[in-house]
Design an enzyme around this catalytic site. Sequence first.
Site: not given
Length: 193
Positions: A9-10
Site C-alpha cells: 500500500s505505501t
Amino acid sequence: MLVGYMRVSTADERQSVDLQRDALMAAGVDERHFYQDHASGARDDRPGLKACLAYLKAGDTLVVWKLDRLGRSLPHLLEVMGDLRKRGVAFRSLTEAMDSGTPHGELLFSLFGALAQFERQLTRERVIAGLAAAKRRGRRGGRPTAIGGEQLEQITAALDGGASKASVCRSFKIARSTLIDTLERTGWQRPAK
C-alpha cells in the site's frame, strides 16, 4: 506462463513485497515475470498492474499472493476478472487457493462473472431510482443551463429586434455554440420579415 503481481500500500520502507515474492516464487513464477506496485489498491493508476495486464496473453496464468493485492473494490476486481476470462488468461490466488484452471476455480470465475453482471444491474437500478427521486423533487440532472431566465429574455428580444447572433454573442459574452444550443432547446425561431 505464470506471471506474478505484487502490491504493497505505501512506498515507504516499512512495507515490503518480500513475503509475496517468496510465495510467488514457491508457486513457480519466474522472477523475470514479476510486476509490482507501491500504491493503494483503490488507485486506478497502478503502472505495475497496467503493465502486467498488458503483458498477459491467452494461456498465461496471473498469480497473486492474495486476492486483495489485485484490487480492493469489488467492481474493479470483477472488471479485471472478466477481462482475464475474455482474453483466455487463467487466474490463481495463493492464499485463497483459487485457481481458475481447476473445476472449483472455474466455478468461482463463473461466479465472479455473475457477480459483475449483478453489480452492473444494481448500479443501473440505483441510478434510475435516484434520477426519478430527483425528478419528483423538481430537480433536473445534468449541467446547469448556461443561459437562463432574464438573460435569455434579453437575448431573444435582441434577436427579435434584428441583432445578429455574432453581435449577441459579443454583447453577452457567450460562445456561439452555447447560444445556438440554447435557442434550439427553447424552440426560438427568427421572426418572419
